[in-house]
Design an enzyme around this catalytic site. Structure first.
Site: not given
Length: 329
Positions: A106, A304
């Site tokens: 991320d 994610h």
């Protein structure tokens, strides 16, 4: 500095330009620096630390500046990406090493990429999880984000005003985290066609679109308590300040406009992660932007939070790549 045994997980505080960086390390061997994203902590690498240690690496997961037990400077400008790169360099030096392989997820993927880009003397290889590398270029990021979503507001724009997002998160940090983690996990994300949790309705709050029925499979109550406890103690501003420096990063990296990262690299993305679909063009450009790419993977039915959703797959891919990188050296 003595290194821990393969079975020990050791917490340390080391000096950095931020003041101090908290890290957790396990194992001996070539140094692998693990950099988390938003809104996480060193704990997001809990599955990788023992696996990398068992494979013969010195795995080190940090709390990024502004998170956890690391220092939290007050000035928003203290969170520009080049400052975080210098924190990474300071960690490597404080551990008695001259170089490291850097792996990020991320926001940590962006930090890892820029670390490799501007300090190739320290970071000889880079692994990127969930967020692809896209060289600096184009209009200011704030201008791009302001045009997304039509009448709705993109979450990055929503995060820009100091205090605004905090007011929506901090009264119920645990509930907000549970909702965000669920919103971006493959097994709990909203169904296709449902309102997108990356956008905020006029007059609404980001959490309005978060799922609330159950936690994703990778997150239990203990894990959620740990994450929530850290943010309840520190507040959210240090973490959110990363988003508030994107235009400054764009200015700071002007000399690297369009620059490729040439070191050996790795990318792992989730097949159901918006980061990989929105940035599909960046992945398609890897032959130019990541000419040292040794391994690239999209994990089917994965969201994610990739190293927590699919730890065994990520560990296998990471270790295979690390073996190639370190054997080449």
């Amino acid at each position: 500095m003595p290194q821990p045994s393969t079975t020990d997980r050791v917490h340390r505080l080391v000096p950095s330009p931020a003041g101090r960086i908290h890290l957790v390390e396990q194992g001996t061997g070539p140094l692998v620096l693990l950099v988390h994203g938003f809104p996480e902590s060193w704990y997001s690498w809990r599955h990788q630390l023992p696996a990398l240690a068992a494979a013969g690496y010195r795995a080190v997961a940090i709390d990024v500046r502004g998170y956890g037990r690391s220092s939290r400077p007050e000035a928003p400008t203290a969170y520009r990406i080049l400052e975080l790169v210098e924190d990474n360099v300071a960690v490597v030096k404080a551990l008695g090493e001259e170089s490291a392989i850097v792996v990020g997820h991320d926001w940590g993927a962006n930090i890892a990429a820029v670390s490799a880009l501007v300090r190739p003397d320290v970071f000889g290889a880079v692994g990127l999880l969930s967020v692809p590398y896209a060289p600096r270029g184009g209009p200011r990021p704030s201008e791009i984000f302001a045009q997304m979503g039509g009448d709705e507001e993109f979450y990055v724009s929503y995060f820009q005003e100091p205090g605004r997002a905090e007011a929506g998160i901090e009264p119920d940090v645990r509930g907000w985290l549970a909702g965000l983690y669920a919103a971006l996990s493959a097994d709990t994300m909203p169904a296709p066609g449902a309102p997108d949790p990356h956008f905020v309705s006029p007059g609404g709050a980001q959490r309005d679109r978060f799922p609330t029925e159950r936690l994703p499979h990778w997150l239990d109550e203990h894990d959620l308590d740990l994450y929530a406890g850290e943010f309840e103690r520190t507040g959210m501003t240090g973490a959110l300040n990363r988003y508030r420096n994107m235009d400054r990063d764009w200015e700071d990296l002007a000399d690297h406009d369009g620059a490729p990262i040439t070191q050996p690299s790795l990318f792992i993305g989730g097949g159901r992660d918006a980061s990989t679909t929105w940035l599909a063009d960046a992945i398609a450009a890897y032959a130019t932007t990541l000419p040292g790419l040794l391994s690239s993977h999209l994990l089917d039915d994965c969201g994610h939070w990739i190293q927590q959703e699919r730890p065994e797959d990520v560990n296998r891919i990471l270790i295979d790549w690390l073996t190639r990188v370190t054997s080449d050296k």
